[in-house]
Write a protein that holds these residues in place. Structure first.
Motif, short mmCIF file in Angstrom:
data_model
loop_
_atom_site.label_atom_id
_atom_site.label_comp_id
_atom_site.label_asym_id
_atom_site.label_seq_id
_atom_site.Cartn_x
_atom_site.Cartn_y
_atom_site.Cartn_z
N GLU A 123 0.86 -1.19 0.00
CA GLU A 123 0.00 0.00 0.00
C GLU A 123 0.89 1.23 0.00
O GLU A 123 1.80 1.34 0.81
CB GLU A 123 -0.90 0.02 1.23
N GLN B 74 0.72 5.54 -0.12
CA GLN B 74 -0.10 6.74 -0.01
C GLN B 74 0.75 7.96 -0.31
O GLN B 74 1.88 8.05 0.14
CB GLN B 74 -0.70 6.87 1.39
N ALA C 89 1.71 8.34 -5.57
CA ALA C 89 1.56 6.91 -5.29
C ALA C 89 1.56 6.07 -6.56
O ALA C 89 2.16 5.00 -6.59
CB ALA C 89 0.28 6.67 -4.49
N THR D 53 4.24 3.19 -7.36
CA THR D 53 3.76 1.82 -7.54
C THR D 53 4.25 1.25 -8.86
O THR D 53 4.71 0.10 -8.92
CB THR D 53 2.22 1.78 -7.48
N THR E 12 -5.96 1.89 -7.93
CA THR E 12 -6.00 3.15 -7.19
C THR E 12 -7.27 3.16 -6.35
O THR E 12 -8.34 2.80 -6.83
CB THR E 12 -6.02 4.34 -8.17
N VAL F 30 -9.79 7.36 -1.12
CA VAL F 30 -8.72 8.03 -0.38
C VAL F 30 -8.31 9.33 -1.06
O VAL F 30 -7.60 10.14 -0.50
CB VAL F 30 -7.51 7.08 -0.20
N THR G 77 -4.09 13.65 -2.21
CA THR G 77 -3.47 12.41 -1.74
C THR G 77 -4.12 11.22 -2.43
O THR G 77 -5.33 11.14 -2.51
CB THR G 77 -3.61 12.27 -0.21
N ALA H 59 -3.95 6.81 -2.96
CA ALA H 59 -3.47 5.55 -2.39
C ALA H 59 -3.59 4.49 -3.45
O ALA H 59 -4.53 4.48 -4.24
CB ALA H 59 -4.27 5.16 -1.16
N THR H 60 -2.61 3.62 -3.50
CA THR H 60 -2.64 2.48 -4.42
C THR H 60 -2.39 1.23 -3.61
O THR H 60 -1.74 1.25 -2.56
CB THR H 60 -1.58 2.58 -5.52
N LYS I 157 3.47 7.25 2.80
CA LYS I 157 3.49 5.98 3.53
C LYS I 157 3.58 4.82 2.55
O LYS I 157 2.88 4.81 1.54
CB LYS I 157 2.21 5.87 4.35
#
Length: 107
Positions: free
Chosen positions: A4, A6, A10, A14, A29, A33, A38, A40-41, A80
């Motif tokens: 993961e 973030q 991202a 990734t 994706t 989020v 921002t 997240a993947t 993150k």
């Protein structure tokens, strides 16, 4: 195994992980989020071919680059990165060593 990521970049991070020689997988994706720039993947790693130490070193280097960019307020902006092994074991890459990354890759 899942990874993961973030942060604003991202998707690029990734794709960089999935481009590592010996890593096979895909990502998605997470739309829920997406807020304040921002993203997240979730990358699903279906196979690791070759040495896990070489892959661990590349993940460590990518993490170091991301941490440095946060300190210098530059891109890529990754907030993150967490690896979740199939057995449920989790590793936050922020303070992880190459050996810890290798260990979770082998689980």
């Amino acid at each position: 195994m899942k990874i993961e990521i973030q942060g604003q970049d991202a998707v690029a991070a990734t794709e960089e992980i999935l481009a590592i020689e010996g890593v096979e997988g895909s990502y998605e994706t997470l739309d829920e989020v997406e807020r304040e720039g921002t993203l997240a993947t979730i990358a699903t790693i279906v196979g690791i071919v070759g040495g896990s130490m070489a892959i661990a070193e590349k993940l460590y280097q990518l993490n170091q680059k991301c941490q440095k960019s946060l300190l210098e307020n530059k891109t890529p902006r990754i907030e993150k990165v967490m690896i979740v092994a199939d057995n449920g074991k989790r590793l936050l890459l922020k303070d992880a060593t190459v050996e810890q990354i290798k260990e979770i890759l082998e689980d």
